[in-house]
Design an enzyme around this catalytic site. Structure first.
Site, PDB file in Angstrom:
ATOM      1  N   CYS A  42       0.831  -1.215   0.000  1.00 18.56           N
ATOM      2  CA  CYS A  42       0.000   0.000   0.000  1.00 18.56           C
ATOM      3  C   CYS A  42       0.863   1.262   0.000  1.00 18.56           C
ATOM      4  O   CYS A  42       1.689   1.468   0.898  1.00 18.56           O
ATOM      5  CB  CYS A  42      -0.928  -0.022   1.214  1.00 18.56           C
ATOM      6  N   GLY A  43       0.652   2.137  -0.986  1.00 18.19           N
ATOM      7  CA  GLY A  43       1.406   3.379  -1.096  1.00 18.19           C
ATOM      8  C   GLY A  43       1.186   4.302   0.082  1.00 18.19           C
ATOM      9  O   GLY A  43       2.132   4.926   0.591  1.00 18.19           O
ATOM     10  N   HIS A  44      -0.059   4.414   0.545  1.00 26.17           N
ATOM     11  CA  HIS A  44      -0.357   5.275   1.699  1.00 26.17           C
ATOM     12  C   HIS A  44       0.328   4.745   2.969  1.00 26.17           C
ATOM     13  O   HIS A  44       0.774   5.531   3.808  1.00 26.17           O
ATOM     14  CB  HIS A  44      -1.868   5.358   1.921  1.00 26.17           C
ATOM     15  N   CYS A  45       0.414   3.415   3.075  1.00 23.88           N
ATOM     16  CA  CYS A  45       1.080   2.816   4.239  1.00 23.88           C
ATOM     17  C   CYS A  45       2.573   3.118   4.203  1.00 23.88           C
ATOM     18  O   CYS A  45       3.185   3.412   5.235  1.00 23.88           O
ATOM     19  CB  CYS A  45       0.857   1.307   4.256  1.00 23.88           C
TER      20      CYS A  45
END
Length: 640
Positions: free
Chosen positions: A201-204
């Site tokens: 996950c990019g946001h993670c």
């Protein structure tokens, strides 16, 4: 000499010179390759220039092109990521040059380098640089964040510490939880924050360095507040148990009980939020004067628990409930008998009341709840939420989402100002609204300053009504109803609300002009034509809600046009689109929460649209969706 013989001698001389020139050249050399060799040499020179590391005032200058080559054989390198325009970077520059001079004299010398993060964007992204200056120490290729003071002494000391052969990076401050240790760790903590993440996950990934920095900071506090993480893709049982549906999901746990985390996602925001959450959910009111001032000047509901002392079982039940209410309310409690008498409450009771300016003869002054040892926290929460709003409150941009999300909402717009000079005029109109609100308890009523909601008033068509007071009803699904401009009084408002209740009002629909030419393969729908096109009971309608600025919408446009051309011959199917930023969607079933959003409005069942959620927005997936759900296509296939 005869002319003929002279010509022959000249020719022989020319041939001799040509032969000599040919012999002088390398016999294996191809003349046609001379330019290529020179160009190759120039390219090699350019590559060498790219790899060359320059120096400014004793500080090495690294770039995307030479970074890996330079650090490959280095044990320790000090790095500064800066921006040329950054004031802090400019201020730090002399100190950094002094650091470089000192570390150059170290045995062996330790390189000190800087990187223009605005130009060398690949490196900045690789090292998660989000502010300037960012200082990192590279130890055998692994980056170590430097979080100390930007001083010569502290930075040099830290670099020398990392340079030592036996130095190892400290363990992560963020705890790693699995199903094997989750309950044991979480149940033992008074409070902790847990992140459920996915490795891809990019946001993670963006959150990870900020989360770790916050974990380090909070681990230093007394008492420490632990931060933990769970790989939700590996720990699927935990993800299911705590209803994790997106990444990252953050939850606060208090002795194992989960609560939603609604705070920031950067280091200092996380730290401040968790410190606030770690404090008691309710503040003690020690004296009567404090309560009196809150009643006189307050803007929001007042919630006060009255108890004998901090060992009172009712007090403990109240605190359990308060932890789930602290996001939305300022909660208080008192052990003072004087305050209890003033509130007309007995020990063990919860008082919910309104500031004096919102009290009226049409509603109770306060609402009491007896808290027993068996009272569930849910019952306490319900009592507070049930009495949060006065009969007619003050709707503001600051409280709109938390206090006035319930629909239908009757709003009366005028110059609302409760300060001393304007209070009489404000209350004059509010009392007229009260006379109507008491007769419609199923609706929420509020007054609002017309300037605070100027765009809303404009969309209702009331900005040029010429009236000092205007009214509207905001209904489910975004539908809005405006009262006809007229002299405002209680009777006019009552007639307006009664007409709404009976279904006799037409909603105000924000709409672009109806297109004059709408013969393209994709039909353009506006607010005024939504019912005529999309809600046509005889046709299947595929409708895309888009935003002109949306990149995904622009990418979809040629595919969507191709889809419309593919099904152009099917008269029972319409492919349409609507700019959802410039037009109202007048039916609640067609909820738009992002762009693009695509629905199929099936023939004969327009109130139950089917949302396209297949994943890929390509021609194949969209065609498959239509073939499966469009009733007109199903009929065509049967007839064929």
């Amino acid at each position: 000499m005869k002319p003929r013989k002279a010509c022959l001698l000249l020719l022989l001389l020319a041939l001799t010179q040509l032969l000599a020139a040919t012999n002088a050249r390398d016999p294996d050399e191809d003349p046609s390759k001379e330019d290529t060799v020179e160009e190759d040499e120039e390219d090699e020179d350019e590559e060498e220039d790219d790899l060359e590391v320059s120096e400014e005032n004793g500080v090495l200058v690294l770039k995307d092109s030479n970074f890996d080559t330079f650090v490959a054989d280095k044990d320790t390198v000090l790095l500064e990521f800066y921006a040329p325009w950054c004031g802090h970077c400019k201020q730090f520059a002399p100190e950094y040059e002094k650091i470089a001079s000192t570390l150059k004299e170290h045995e062996p010398p330790i390189p000190v380098a800087k990187i223009d993060a605005t130009a060398e964007t690949s490196l900045a992204s690789r090292f998660d640089v989000s502010g300037y200056p960012t200082i990192k120490i590279l130890k055998k290729g692994q980056a170590v964040d430097y979080e100390g003071a930007r001083s010569h002494e502290e930075i040099v000391a830290k670099v020398k510490e990392v340079f030592q052969p036996n130095w190892t990076p400290p363990p992560e401050a963020t705890l790693v939880l699995t199903k094997d240790n989750f309950d044991e760790v979480v149940n033992a903590a008074d409070i902790m924050l847990v992140e459920f993440y996915a490795p891809w996950c990019g946001h993670c990934k963006k959150l990870a360095p900020e989360y770790e920095k916050a974990a380090k900071e909070l681990s230093k506090r007394s008492p420490a507040i632990p931060l933990a993480k769970v790989d939700a893709t590996a720990e699927t049982e935990l993800a299911t148990r705590f209803e994790v549906s997106g990444y990252p999901t953050l939850k606060i746990f208090r002795r194992g009980k989960p609560f939603e985390y609604n705070g920031p996602r950067e280091k200092y925001g996380i730290v401040d939020y968790m410190l606030e959450q770690s404090g008691p959910p309710s503040k003690e009111v020690a004296g009567l004067k404090q309560v009196q001032e809150t009643l006189k000047d307050g803007d929001d509901v007042i919630v006060i628990g009255v108890f004998r002392g901090d060992s009172d079982p009712a007090y403990q039940r109240y605190l359990d409930a308060a932890n789930s209410l602290r996001e939305d309310y300022k909660l208080q409690h008192t052990f003072s008998t004087e305050v209890a008498r003033f509130l007309k409450a007995a020990p063990g009771q919860l008082v919910v009341t309104q500031p004096e300016k919102f009290q009226s003869k049409f509603e109770s002054r306060s609402h009491l709840l007896d808290i027993q040892a068996s009272t569930e926290p849910a019952a306490i929460r319900e009592h507070v939420q049930q009495h949060t709003l006065p009969l007619v409150g003050h709707r503001k941009p600051a409280n709109d989402n938390k206090r006035y999300a319930r629909r239908p909402l009757v709003v009366v717009y005028y110059s609302v100002d409760f300060s001393f000079d304007y209070r009489v005029a404000t209350q004059f109109w509010r009392h007229k609204v009260l006379e109507v609100a008491k007769d419609f308890p199923e609706y929420t009523f509020a007054v609002a300053d017309e300037d605070d909601f100027a765009s809303e008033v404009r969309d209702l068509g009331l900005s040029e009504s010429g009236e000092d007071v205007n009214a509207a009803i905001l209904d489910e699904g975004g539908r809005r109803f405006a009262m006809e401009p007229d002299d405002f009084d209680a009777n006019a408002l009552r007639d307006f609300v009664t007409a709404f209740k009976k279904g006799k009002l037409q909603p105000v629909i924000k709409s672009q002009p109806v297109p004059k030419n709408n013969k393209g393969p994709v039909k353009v729908v506006v607010g005024k034509t939504f019912d005529a096109v999309v809600m046509d009971a005889k046709k299947d309608v595929l409708i895309e809600f888009y935003a002109p600025w949306c990149g995904h919408c622009k990418q979809l446009e040629p595919v969507y046009t191709e889809l419309a051309k593919k099904y152009k011959a099917h008269k029972g199917l319409v492919i349409a689109k609507m700019d959802a930023t410039a037009n109202d969607v007048p039916h609640p079933g067609y909820k738009v929460e992002g762009f693009p959003t695509i629905y199929l409005a099936p023939r004969g069942d327009k109130e139950h649209p089917v949302k396209f959620e297949e994943g890929g927005r390509d021609l194949e997936q969209l065609s498959k969706f239509l073939e499966e759900h469009a009733r007109s296509l199903g009929r065509t296939r049967e007839e064929l």
